[in-house]
Each structure stands twice: as structure tokens, then as C-alpha cells.
Design an enzyme around this catalytic site. Structure first.
Site, PDB file in Angstrom:
ATOM      1  N   GLU A  70       1.592   4.531   7.537  1.00 42.67           N
ATOM      2  CA  GLU A  70       0.562   3.998   6.661  1.00 42.67           C
ATOM      3  C   GLU A  70      -0.078   5.112   5.824  1.00 42.67           C
ATOM      4  O   GLU A  70      -0.018   6.294   6.202  1.00 42.67           O
ATOM      5  CB  GLU A  70      -0.529   3.320   7.517  1.00 42.67           C
ATOM      6  CG  GLU A  70      -0.063   2.069   8.271  1.00 42.67           C
ATOM      7  CD  GLU A  70      -0.028   0.818   7.397  1.00 42.67           C
ATOM      8  OE1 GLU A  70       0.347   0.910   6.222  1.00 42.67           O
ATOM      9  OE2 GLU A  70      -0.355  -0.260   7.918  1.00 42.67           O
ATOM     10  N   ASN A  83       0.816  -1.221   0.000  1.00 39.44           N
ATOM     11  CA  ASN A  83       0.000   0.000   0.000  1.00 39.44           C
ATOM     12  C   ASN A  83       0.851   1.274   0.000  1.00 39.44           C
ATOM     13  O   ASN A  83       0.333   2.361   0.184  1.00 39.44           O
ATOM     14  CB  ASN A  83      -0.969  -0.008   1.197  1.00 39.44           C
ATOM     15  CG  ASN A  83      -0.240   0.034   2.548  1.00 39.44           C
ATOM     16  OD1 ASN A  83       0.981   0.128   2.606  1.00 39.44           O
ATOM     17  ND2 ASN A  83      -0.987  -0.036   3.631  1.00 39.44           N
ATOM     18  N   HIS A 119       3.358   2.004   2.087  1.00 38.33           N
ATOM     19  CA  HIS A 119       3.885   2.481   3.369  1.00 38.33           C
ATOM     20  C   HIS A 119       5.407   2.326   3.437  1.00 38.33           C
ATOM     21  O   HIS A 119       5.989   1.485   2.746  1.00 38.33           O
ATOM     22  CB  HIS A 119       3.185   1.815   4.569  1.00 38.33           C
ATOM     23  CG  HIS A 119       3.571   0.396   4.837  1.00 38.33           C
ATOM     24  ND1 HIS A 119       2.762  -0.481   5.512  1.00 38.33           N
ATOM     25  CD2 HIS A 119       4.694  -0.328   4.545  1.00 38.33           C
ATOM     26  CE1 HIS A 119       3.353  -1.640   5.625  1.00 38.33           C
ATOM     27  NE2 HIS A 119       4.529  -1.579   5.051  1.00 38.33           N
TER      28      HIS A 119
HETATM   29  P1  PGA Z   1       8.294  -6.957   2.948  1.00 38.37           P
HETATM   30  O1  PGA Z   1       7.740  -5.707   3.753  1.00 38.37           O
HETATM   31  O2  PGA Z   1       9.727  -6.697   2.697  1.00 38.37           O
HETATM   32  O3  PGA Z   1       8.070  -8.124   3.839  1.00 38.37           O
HETATM   33  O4  PGA Z   1       7.510  -7.027   1.666  1.00 38.37           O
HETATM   34  C1  PGA Z   1       8.059  -4.425   3.340  1.00 38.37           C
HETATM   35  C2  PGA Z   1       7.278  -3.415   4.147  1.00 38.37           C
HETATM   36  O5  PGA Z   1       6.130  -3.697   4.523  1.00 38.37           O
HETATM   37  O6  PGA Z   1       7.807  -2.326   4.408  1.00 38.37           O
END
Ligand code: PGA
Length: 240
Positions: A142, A135, A137
Site C-alpha cells: 500500500e 491508490n 498499490h
Molecule cells: P482489480 O484490483 O483488478 O480488482 O481492480 C487490482 C488491485 O487492487 O491490485
């Protein structure tokens, strides 16, 4: 913002490790901002190899992590403290007193975040490693109507909970809140290395680099950073 696209995840990770390794060799007292999640695992694996095989010395390094789940301590397998030990800290010669992660077991989360903010503001990172959420973030900042400027207690979005459920036995186990660095502290780093891999992150990468700067895609703020390198694999860059 500079974008470099690599053929695959391993090549991306290797090149990120070269940059971090060069930083540590040039300035042994470097302050490294570190991230968790699947994305930086390849980078950490390569840093461990550099430590074991090429004498990369972490003894003077300070590590400052982006975030932690509220309610989870270092003994919990889902905590970021546990993750960092498992995937990096237990395998290199970093000193435990030089490791900084928000205290997930704090009884006063707001105070913990105020303290973390003062600490981060006084310790600008030489390199900040980042991943991106589906998304958009960064850390646990967020999507919202405004950027989360300060260190804060974040309420995690459903999409984030879904994405991170793979680190827990069941979804109910994931804390719904986390302690997170704010955008201001992230931008405070001298250099930012954003790592993005896999087709599932293609939309997020596109939104981050091609749209305007907007709090609905928190990572888009990195367009304003003077020294941000985005390292992506081909799959993540397929929409560009
Ligand atoms: P991920 O998470 O490396 O497990 O995809 C990245 C994030 O949510 O910042």
C-alpha cells in the site's frame, strides 16, 4: 517500461494471454507469478481457452500468487485461493503441489511471511502478472512513506477495502489485513506484465508512469524494472 494501449479490455487480455502462452510453450517449467482481482479475469479466461482448444500445457508450471487475506481459508469465497481455483486452476492441468499462495489461516503470520519470502526469493518468476489498485498499490504493498520491500502483513487502506468490498456480501466481512509479497520479490521477476483497464484506473496509470518513483505510488517502482510491459486499455490511458 514499455506501455501498450489496446482499444478495449478483451484485446488487452488476449494479448497478455499470448505472451503468457508463448512463455509456457517455450519453457514448460515456467514459474508464473499470478494476481487476483477483476483485471486478470480476461487473461485467465483466455488461458483456459488456450488449454482447451490449443493444447497449452500447464502440467509443469509453478504458480506463485502475490497475496491472500489474513483469516480467510481456501473454502471462503472471498479468499484469493478460492478465486484462483474458480477462475483458473480448476480449469487447467496445473498440479496442486505446484500452486503457492500464502496461507490465510496461518496462526503465525510473521513466520508465514518469512517463509514465503525465502520461497519467492528462491523461485524468481519468469512472468509476473500485476494489476494496480486505485491508490497505486501492487499486490498489497500500500502507499506509505517507504516501500514495503519484504513479504509482510499489510494493513489495508480504506480505499482498498472499499474497492474490494464488491467481492464480499458486506464490507464488515473483509479482513483488514493481508499477507503480501514485497516490492523486492515483485521486482525479482524476469518479466512483469502490468494490466490496467477502465477509466477508474486512469489516475493510477498516470501516477505510475509519469511521476517520479515514490512509495506513495508503489507501482511507480516498476519504472526501474528492466523488462516491464504495461498493457492498458484506451480508457485507462486517457490521461496520458
Ligand atoms: P482489480 O484490483 O483488478 O480488482 O481492480 C487490482 C488491485 O487492487 O491490485
Amino acid at each position: 517500461m514499455k506501455l501498450i494501449v489496446y482499444p478495449d479490455y478483451d484485446t488487452m487480455s488476449l494479448n497478455a494471454a499470448r505472451l503468457v502462452g508463448a512463455q509456457v510453450r517455450t519453457k514448460p517449467k515456467s514459474i508464473l507469478g499470478l494476481a487476483t482481482g477483476s483485471t486478470p479475469k480476461g487473461l485467465y479466461r483466455e488461458l483456459i481457452r488456450l488449454y482447451n482448444e490449443e493444447d497449452l500445457d500447464f502440467s509443469e508450471i509453478t504458480a506463485i500468487n502475490l497475496d491472500e487475506y489474513l483469516g480467510l481459508g481456501p473454502d471462503h469465497q472471498g479468499s484469493y485461493s478460492f478465486f484462483m481455483k474458480e477462475f483458473l486452476f480448476d480449469h487447467i492441468n496445473i498440479k496442486s503441489e505446484n500452486i503457492h499462495i500464502p496461507d490465510g489461516l496461518t496462526i503465525n503470520a510473521d513466520q508465514e511471511m518469512e517463509n514465503y519470502e525465502s520461497f519467492c526469493d528462491s523461485m524468481p518468476r519468469d512472468i509476473q502478472i500485476l494489476g494496480i489498485g486505485h491508490n497505486g498499490h501492487i499486490a498489497f504493498c500500500e502507499p506509505a512513506d517507504e516501500f514495503a520491500k519484504h513479504c509482510h502483513v499489510a494493513k489495508l487502506k480504506d480505499q482498498t477495502l472499499d474497492a474490494n468490498s464488491r467481492f464480499f456480501t458486506n464490507k464488515e466481512e473483509i479482513p483488514k489485513q493481508a499477507l503480501s509479497m514485497g516490492i523486492k520479490q515483485i521486482l525479482n521477476a524476469r518479466k512483469i506484465i502490468m494490466l490496467i483497464n477502465g477509466e477508474a484506473k486512469a489516475e493510477a496509470l498516470k501516477g505510475m508512469v509519469l511521476g517520479g518513483v515514490k512509495p506513495q505510488i508503489p507501482a511507480s517502482i516498476l519504472q526501474l524494472h528492466p523488462n516491464c510491459i504495461v498493457m492498458a486499455d484506451k480508457a485507462a490511458a486517457k490521461l496520458l
